[in-house]
Design a protein around this motif. Sequence first.
Motif, PDB file in Angstrom:
ATOM      1  N   PHE A  17     -24.538 -15.317   8.937  1.00  0.00           N
ATOM      2  CA  PHE A  17     -23.612 -16.422   9.139  1.00  0.00           C
ATOM      3  C   PHE A  17     -24.145 -17.377  10.200  1.00  0.00           C
ATOM      4  O   PHE A  17     -25.023 -17.026  10.987  1.00  0.00           O
ATOM      5  CB  PHE A  17     -22.238 -15.887   9.576  1.00  0.00           C
ATOM      6  N   ARG A  18     -23.586 -18.588  10.232  1.00  0.00           N
ATOM      7  CA  ARG A  18     -23.948 -19.558  11.263  1.00  0.00           C
ATOM      8  C   ARG A  18     -23.484 -19.068  12.637  1.00  0.00           C
ATOM      9  O   ARG A  18     -22.603 -18.225  12.739  1.00  0.00           O
ATOM     10  CB  ARG A  18     -23.279 -20.900  10.982  1.00  0.00           C
ATOM     11  N   ASP A  19     -24.044 -19.655  13.692  1.00  0.00           N
ATOM     12  CA  ASP A  19     -23.681 -19.272  15.061  1.00  0.00           C
ATOM     13  C   ASP A  19     -22.205 -19.495  15.363  1.00  0.00           C
ATOM     14  O   ASP A  19     -21.589 -18.736  16.087  1.00  0.00           O
ATOM     15  CB  ASP A  19     -24.527 -20.054  16.079  1.00  0.00           C
ATOM     16  N   TYR A  43     -16.600 -19.291  -3.156  1.00  0.00           N
ATOM     17  CA  TYR A  43     -17.433 -20.192  -3.945  1.00  0.00           C
ATOM     18  C   TYR A  43     -18.879 -19.988  -3.537  1.00  0.00           C
ATOM     19  O   TYR A  43     -19.178 -19.695  -2.379  1.00  0.00           O
ATOM     20  CB  TYR A  43     -17.006 -21.658  -3.770  1.00  0.00           C
ATOM     21  N   THR A  44     -19.788 -20.083  -4.508  1.00  0.00           N
ATOM     22  CA  THR A  44     -21.210 -19.877  -4.228  1.00  0.00           C
ATOM     23  C   THR A  44     -22.061 -20.922  -4.941  1.00  0.00           C
ATOM     24  O   THR A  44     -21.661 -21.478  -5.956  1.00  0.00           O
ATOM     25  CB  THR A  44     -21.692 -18.479  -4.692  1.00  0.00           C
ATOM     26  N   GLY A  89     -19.300 -19.218   0.358  1.00  0.00           N
ATOM     27  CA  GLY A  89     -18.242 -19.662   1.259  1.00  0.00           C
ATOM     28  C   GLY A  89     -16.941 -18.928   1.016  1.00  0.00           C
ATOM     29  O   GLY A  89     -16.636 -18.542  -0.106  1.00  0.00           O
ATOM     30  N   TYR A  90     -16.165 -18.751   2.091  1.00  0.00           N
ATOM     31  CA  TYR A  90     -14.880 -18.054   2.024  1.00  0.00           C
ATOM     32  C   TYR A  90     -13.790 -18.949   2.597  1.00  0.00           C
ATOM     33  O   TYR A  90     -13.935 -19.493   3.686  1.00  0.00           O
ATOM     34  CB  TYR A  90     -14.914 -16.758   2.839  1.00  0.00           C
ATOM     35  N   VAL A  91     -12.689 -19.073   1.878  1.00  0.00           N
ATOM     36  CA  VAL A  91     -11.512 -19.785   2.358  1.00  0.00           C
ATOM     37  C   VAL A  91     -10.402 -18.745   2.433  1.00  0.00           C
ATOM     38  O   VAL A  91      -9.990 -18.205   1.412  1.00  0.00           O
ATOM     39  CB  VAL A  91     -11.114 -20.946   1.419  1.00  0.00           C
ATOM     40  N   ASN A  92      -9.928 -18.464   3.633  1.00  0.00           N
ATOM     41  CA  ASN A  92      -8.991 -17.380   3.871  1.00  0.00           C
ATOM     42  C   ASN A  92      -7.566 -17.888   4.041  1.00  0.00           C
ATOM     43  O   ASN A  92      -7.355 -18.999   4.510  1.00  0.00           O
ATOM     44  CB  ASN A  92      -9.426 -16.627   5.131  1.00  0.00           C
ATOM     45  N   ASP A  93      -6.594 -17.073   3.684  1.00  0.00           N
ATOM     46  CA  ASP A  93      -5.168 -17.370   3.860  1.00  0.00           C
ATOM     47  C   ASP A  93      -4.791 -17.087   5.316  1.00  0.00           C
ATOM     48  O   ASP A  93      -5.041 -15.991   5.827  1.00  0.00           O
ATOM     49  CB  ASP A  93      -4.359 -16.485   2.911  1.00  0.00           C
ATOM     50  N   SER A  94      -4.168 -18.051   5.993  1.00  0.00           N
ATOM     51  CA  SER A  94      -3.826 -17.891   7.409  1.00  0.00           C
ATOM     52  C   SER A  94      -2.768 -16.809   7.645  1.00  0.00           C
ATOM     53  O   SER A  94      -2.606 -16.347   8.760  1.00  0.00           O
ATOM     54  CB  SER A  94      -3.360 -19.217   8.002  1.00  0.00           C
ATOM     55  N   GLY A  95      -2.075 -16.369   6.613  1.00  0.00           N
ATOM     56  CA  GLY A  95      -1.084 -15.315   6.744  1.00  0.00           C
ATOM     57  C   GLY A  95      -1.680 -13.916   6.653  1.00  0.00           C
ATOM     58  O   GLY A  95      -0.974 -12.917   6.750  1.00  0.00           O
ATOM     59  N   SER A  96      -2.981 -13.814   6.478  1.00  0.00           N
ATOM     60  CA  SER A  96      -3.648 -12.535   6.304  1.00  0.00           C
ATOM     61  C   SER A  96      -3.833 -11.817   7.642  1.00  0.00           C
ATOM     62  O   SER A  96      -4.088 -12.448   8.663  1.00  0.00           O
ATOM     63  CB  SER A  96      -5.011 -12.750   5.654  1.00  0.00           C
ATOM     64  N   THR A  97      -3.746 -10.485   7.620  1.00  0.00           N
ATOM     65  CA  THR A  97      -4.006  -9.706   8.840  1.00  0.00           C
ATOM     66  C   THR A  97      -5.486  -9.727   9.203  1.00  0.00           C
ATOM     67  O   THR A  97      -5.841  -9.416  10.330  1.00  0.00           O
ATOM     68  CB  THR A  97      -3.560  -8.237   8.660  1.00  0.00           C
ATOM     69  N   THR A  98      -6.340 -10.073   8.252  1.00  0.00           N
ATOM     70  CA  THR A  98      -7.774 -10.183   8.516  1.00  0.00           C
ATOM     71  C   THR A  98      -8.204 -11.643   8.507  1.00  0.00           C
ATOM     72  O   THR A  98      -9.301 -11.973   8.073  1.00  0.00           O
ATOM     73  CB  THR A  98      -8.585  -9.400   7.465  1.00  0.00           C
ATOM     74  N   TYR A  99      -7.334 -12.525   9.002  1.00  0.00           N
ATOM     75  CA  TYR A  99      -7.614 -13.961   8.949  1.00  0.00           C
ATOM     76  C   TYR A  99      -8.839 -14.330   9.784  1.00  0.00           C
ATOM     77  O   TYR A  99      -9.027 -13.857  10.895  1.00  0.00           O
ATOM     78  CB  TYR A  99      -6.414 -14.780   9.441  1.00  0.00           C
ATOM     79  N   ARG A 121     -11.282 -18.174  10.155  1.00  0.00           N
ATOM     80  CA  ARG A 121     -11.348 -19.544   9.647  1.00  0.00           C
ATOM     81  C   ARG A 121     -12.396 -19.639   8.535  1.00  0.00           C
ATOM     82  O   ARG A 121     -13.208 -18.740   8.359  1.00  0.00           O
ATOM     83  CB  ARG A 121     -11.638 -20.516  10.782  1.00  0.00           C
ATOM     84  N   GLN A 122     -12.346 -20.726   7.810  1.00  0.00           N
ATOM     85  CA  GLN A 122     -13.280 -20.920   6.702  1.00  0.00           C
ATOM     86  C   GLN A 122     -14.702 -20.750   7.203  1.00  0.00           C
ATOM     87  O   GLN A 122     -15.093 -21.330   8.216  1.00  0.00           O
ATOM     88  CB  GLN A 122     -13.098 -22.311   6.100  1.00  0.00           C
ATOM     89  N   THR A 123     -15.472 -19.967   6.531  1.00  0.00           N
ATOM     90  CA  THR A 123     -16.845 -19.677   6.935  1.00  0.00           C
ATOM     91  C   THR A 123     -17.665 -19.354   5.691  1.00  0.00           C
ATOM     92  O   THR A 123     -17.141 -19.344   4.588  1.00  0.00           O
ATOM     93  CB  THR A 123     -16.890 -18.518   7.954  1.00  0.00           C
ATOM     94  N   GLY A 124     -18.933 -19.080   5.863  1.00  0.00           N
ATOM     95  CA  GLY A 124     -19.787 -18.729   4.737  1.00  0.00           C
ATOM     96  C   GLY A 124     -21.076 -18.092   5.190  1.00  0.00           C
ATOM     97  O   GLY A 124     -21.489 -18.243   6.336  1.00  0.00           O
TER      98      GLY A 124
END
Length: 185
Positions: A55-57, A138-139, A158-168, A170-173
Amino acid sequence: MKTITKIFATSLAALALFTATNLKAQTTETMSTTSTMMDSGMGFKVGVGISGGLFRDKSPMDYAYGADLKLQWDLTKDVAITASGGYTKLMGKNNSLDPDFIPVKGGVKVFAIKRMYIATEAGAGIAIQDGAKTNFIYTGGFGYEWNNGLDLGVRYEGYVNDSGSTTYFRQTGQYALRIAYNFKL
């Protein structure tokens, strides 16, 4: 993970497996028809692969690893439709968060130059932990498929996560390398 999600994922995998085996079992063409199909590029493949990514820094994640099973239907010698599922583990920085999920994706593979391809996929990351929500995945990437079945690819996922998740998170990839072997059906 919810029971309905487990049933859905298992049903989807079983459907894909039975569809592929039924299509193989019902082919009764002659050798000339088979040769024509192979010349046109039509056929089925099942690929088994492993991957690792960084992942990026600025990302809350450090690295990832996983394994997958990919079905590939070659429509022509230049275009294929793909469907994949597997397991992915993301490792957070400082062991703060280590989500794992089952990615289920569909996509297209275009062979631009002989065996070299450009691929794109989209789908869902079905969370395994309790309270976790499903990610959108998405890839996009490129790779090379050898005649002997070896497949080497590089992709951005890339991953777009739901903010209501216990494993939230931010969007990353991740930038990942995939090594696989394709079996022709």
